[in-house]
Each structure stands twice: as structure tokens, then as C-alpha cells.
Write a protein that holds these residues in place. Structure first.
Motif, PDB file in Angstrom:
ATOM      1  N   VAL A 125       0.861  -1.176   0.000  1.00  0.00           N
ATOM      2  CA  VAL A 125       0.000   0.000   0.000  1.00  0.00           C
ATOM      3  C   VAL A 125       0.900   1.228   0.000  1.00  0.00           C
ATOM      4  O   VAL A 125       1.708   1.409   0.907  1.00  0.00           O
ATOM      5  CB  VAL A 125      -0.921   0.011   1.239  1.00  0.00           C
ATOM      6  CG1 VAL A 125      -1.782   1.263   1.244  1.00  0.00           C
ATOM      7  CG2 VAL A 125      -1.787  -1.235   1.276  1.00  0.00           C
ATOM      8  N   ALA A 127       1.114   5.239   0.251  1.00  0.00           N
ATOM      9  CA  ALA A 127       0.284   6.297   0.812  1.00  0.00           C
ATOM     10  C   ALA A 127       1.089   7.583   0.932  1.00  0.00           C
ATOM     11  O   ALA A 127       2.318   7.584   0.826  1.00  0.00           O
ATOM     12  CB  ALA A 127      -0.244   5.877   2.188  1.00  0.00           C
ATOM     13  N   PHE A 145      -6.157  -0.494   6.246  1.00  0.00           N
ATOM     14  CA  PHE A 145      -6.482   0.121   4.962  1.00  0.00           C
ATOM     15  C   PHE A 145      -7.987   0.015   4.744  1.00  0.00           C
ATOM     16  O   PHE A 145      -8.559  -1.078   4.794  1.00  0.00           O
ATOM     17  CB  PHE A 145      -5.751  -0.578   3.818  1.00  0.00           C
ATOM     18  CG  PHE A 145      -6.209  -0.134   2.451  1.00  0.00           C
ATOM     19  CD1 PHE A 145      -5.812   1.085   1.932  1.00  0.00           C
ATOM     20  CD2 PHE A 145      -7.060  -0.931   1.701  1.00  0.00           C
ATOM     21  CE1 PHE A 145      -6.239   1.501   0.683  1.00  0.00           C
ATOM     22  CE2 PHE A 145      -7.496  -0.530   0.449  1.00  0.00           C
ATOM     23  CZ  PHE A 145      -7.086   0.694  -0.067  1.00  0.00           C
ATOM     24  N   SER A 154     -11.971  -4.098   5.081  1.00  0.00           N
ATOM     25  CA  SER A 154     -10.758  -3.425   5.536  1.00  0.00           C
ATOM     26  C   SER A 154      -9.621  -4.437   5.648  1.00  0.00           C
ATOM     27  O   SER A 154      -9.849  -5.617   5.935  1.00  0.00           O
ATOM     28  CB  SER A 154     -10.996  -2.757   6.887  1.00  0.00           C
ATOM     29  OG  SER A 154     -12.021  -1.789   6.788  1.00  0.00           O
ATOM     30  N   VAL A 157      -2.618  -3.630   7.974  1.00  0.00           N
ATOM     31  CA  VAL A 157      -1.345  -3.320   7.331  1.00  0.00           C
ATOM     32  C   VAL A 157      -0.311  -2.935   8.380  1.00  0.00           C
ATOM     33  O   VAL A 157      -0.646  -2.608   9.525  1.00  0.00           O
ATOM     34  CB  VAL A 157      -1.495  -2.168   6.313  1.00  0.00           C
ATOM     35  CG1 VAL A 157      -2.406  -2.565   5.161  1.00  0.00           C
ATOM     36  CG2 VAL A 157      -2.022  -0.908   6.995  1.00  0.00           C
ATOM     37  N   PHE A 203       3.163   0.513   3.046  1.00  0.00           N
ATOM     38  CA  PHE A 203       2.677  -0.463   4.014  1.00  0.00           C
ATOM     39  C   PHE A 203       2.668  -1.849   3.372  1.00  0.00           C
ATOM     40  O   PHE A 203       2.570  -1.983   2.149  1.00  0.00           O
ATOM     41  CB  PHE A 203       1.245  -0.130   4.454  1.00  0.00           C
ATOM     42  CG  PHE A 203       1.105   1.164   5.208  1.00  0.00           C
ATOM     43  CD1 PHE A 203       1.051   1.174   6.592  1.00  0.00           C
ATOM     44  CD2 PHE A 203       1.014   2.371   4.535  1.00  0.00           C
ATOM     45  CE1 PHE A 203       0.913   2.361   7.290  1.00  0.00           C
ATOM     46  CE2 PHE A 203       0.871   3.566   5.220  1.00  0.00           C
ATOM     47  CZ  PHE A 203       0.825   3.565   6.603  1.00  0.00           C
ATOM     48  N   VAL A 220      -5.645   4.992   4.958  1.00  0.00           N
ATOM     49  CA  VAL A 220      -5.019   4.150   5.974  1.00  0.00           C
ATOM     50  C   VAL A 220      -5.125   4.846   7.327  1.00  0.00           C
ATOM     51  O   VAL A 220      -4.732   6.009   7.472  1.00  0.00           O
ATOM     52  CB  VAL A 220      -3.537   3.873   5.645  1.00  0.00           C
ATOM     53  CG1 VAL A 220      -2.881   3.105   6.795  1.00  0.00           C
ATOM     54  CG2 VAL A 220      -3.410   3.081   4.358  1.00  0.00           C
ATOM     55  N   VAL A 222      -3.632   4.664  10.921  1.00  0.00           N
ATOM     56  CA  VAL A 222      -2.415   4.075  11.463  1.00  0.00           C
ATOM     57  C   VAL A 222      -2.123   4.614  12.860  1.00  0.00           C
ATOM     58  O   VAL A 222      -2.500   5.747  13.201  1.00  0.00           O
ATOM     59  CB  VAL A 222      -1.220   4.368  10.515  1.00  0.00           C
ATOM     60  CG1 VAL A 222      -0.948   5.857  10.433  1.00  0.00           C
ATOM     61  CG2 VAL A 222       0.022   3.614  10.936  1.00  0.00           C
TER      62      VAL A 222
END
Length: 247
Positions: A125, A127, A145, A154, A157, A203, A220, A222
Motif C-alpha cells: 500500500v 500512501a 487500509f 478493511s 497493514v 505499508f 489508511v 495508522v
């Protein structure tokens, strides 16, 4: 450099091995330039072979030697360009987002997207994070994600890497606001650049999660260090000052 496809060696959803040929193309213009460069090198070699050992001709030999080295370097560059017309899979995986209009005889551009490969070992991923939040995250942070597509689950990650710096170029056009993304971008010199400070991060999907079947846009969430609004304001002001001092 435009080229003409001569072979499409894969299909949508097909599995490919690392190094497998996916596309082959040819460029008559490139072939002609390569033939001309090889002929020029041959002429230089003939001139060098006919020189005697006089002082004057030794000076000519130095000049011809430099020209010969430049000609060889030019040929190496052209041969590398021709090798690049054979596109191989950089890793094993499944073909997605294949341009179904591609077939032998189709003209393709140097920057044209032909297809994507999803790794058999999982997906990455990519980002963008605001530079004001960069100090709040670190490699190893866990996240989720969330796809923009409501029917997609979802995916867990883990933050793998943070780019050391950003030149402002947006390498994933799908994230630009003009294409429905959330990142404000402008076009400059045929490239997209972000309007604000963003840094690219990557990720890895956790627990061997199967990669999405296609390119997918989303957000995302996080783990990040909590900061007060005042601290964040001071951090933003400091960055603006550093930028202005660099002009």
C-alpha cells in the motif's frame, strides 16, 4: 520514445513467473539510430587503423580515440533502450489492470501503463502523509487500509518504510484530486506535483492477506503519537520557516 507492440505474452488475471516476457515491441527509429551509430564506430576504427606513428597523426589518434569511446558509449545506450522494449515480470504474481486494447501492431508510449502485477507474496500500500504528521509515525506501526469501495473489507497493514524526502512529484496519479483522489495536485512539465507538503510511505498487508484484484484507492488509519494542537501548530510554523530560509 514510441514503439510498436509485436507480442503480448500475457492475459488479464494470468499468473507470471519472475523474468517472464510480458510484452515485446520494436522501434524502427531506434533500430536506424543503432545501425548508424555502429557504422560511425566502424569508420572511426578504420581511421585509427590507418594512422602512422608520426607526431601529427598521434595527435589525431588521441582525438579519434575520444570519438571512438563516445561512439561506443552511444551504442551501449541505444542497445539498452532496445533491450527495454522487451518487458519482463520483475517478480512472480498475477496480471491485473491489463490494457485490453493492447495487441500486436499497437503503438505504445514510454510512460504508458500496460499492466500491473500483484505479488504472490502480498500487496503493498503506497500512501501519502502530511509532512506535519511525519514525526508522529514510525516503521512497524500497525494500521488498517479502508477502501473507497464500500463492498471491500478493511485490510490490516504494517508501516514498512518512509521516504527520506519528497520532491513534490505525485507518482500515483490516482491519488490526485483531478482523478477523484484527495491530494491537491498541479501539472508541471508533464508531471503531477502536490500543492502541499506530502511524504510517501509504504505499508505491507499483514497475515498473508490476499491482495486486491486491482488497483484500489482508499485511506489508511495508522497508530501515531498523540500531540496537542499547540504542539502541532508550533511544528507547522517551524517547517514553514525552514522552507522560507531555503529560498
Amino acid at each position: 520514445m514510441a514503439a510498436t507492440l509485436t507480442r503480448v505474452g500475457t492475459g488479464e488475471g494470468g499468473y507470471v513467473e519472475q523474468g517472464q516476457v510480458l510484452f515485446e515491441a520494436q522501434s524502427p527509429d531506434l533500430d536506424q539510430r543503432l545501425r548508424t551509430a555502429r557504422l560511425e564506430l566502424r569508420l572511426l576504427e578504420l581511421q585509427m587503423s590507418r594512422l602512422a606513428a608520426s607526431a601529427k597523426e598521434l595527435e589525431q589518434a588521441v582525438v579519434l580515440g575520444q570519438a571512438e569511446a563516445a561512439a561506443r558509449q552511444k551504442i551501449e545506450g541505444l542497445e539498452a533502450e532496445r533491450m527495454a522494449l522487451t518487458v519482463r515480470a520483475p517478480f512472480a504474481g498475477r496480471i491485473v489492470d491489463l490494457d485490453l486494447a493492447l495487441r500486436p501492431g499497437t503503438y505504445v508510449g514510454q510512460e504508458q501503463l500496460l499492466a500491473r502485477i500483484t505479488s504472490a507474496k502480498g500487496a503493498r500500500v503506497k500512501a501519502l502523509v502530511s509532512d506535519t504528521d511525519l514525526q508522529r509515525i514510525a516503521a512497524g506501526a500497525k494500521g488498517v487500509f479502508v477502501s473507497d469501495e464500500a463492498d471491500q473489507a478493511s485490510l490490516p497493514v504494517t508501516l514498512q518504510a518512509i521516504a527520506p524526502a519528497s520532491n513534490g512529484e505525485l507518482t500515483e496519479p490516482a491519488l490526485a484530486d483531478r482523478f477523484g483522489g484527495a491530494v491537491a495536485a498541479v501539472e508541471k512539465d508533464q508531471r503531477l506535483n502536490t500543492r502541499e507538503g506530502w511524504v510517501e510511505v509504504s505499508f505491507q498487508l499483514d497475515n498473508g492477506e490476499a491482495p486486491p484484484p486491482r488497483l484500489m484507492r482508499g485511506s489508511v488509519w495508522v497508530e501515531a503519537e498523540a500531540v496537542s494542537p499547540l504542539t502541532l501548530a508550533w511544528r507547522q510554523i517551524g517547517r514553514v520557516l525552514v522552507r522560507e530560509q531555503g529560498f
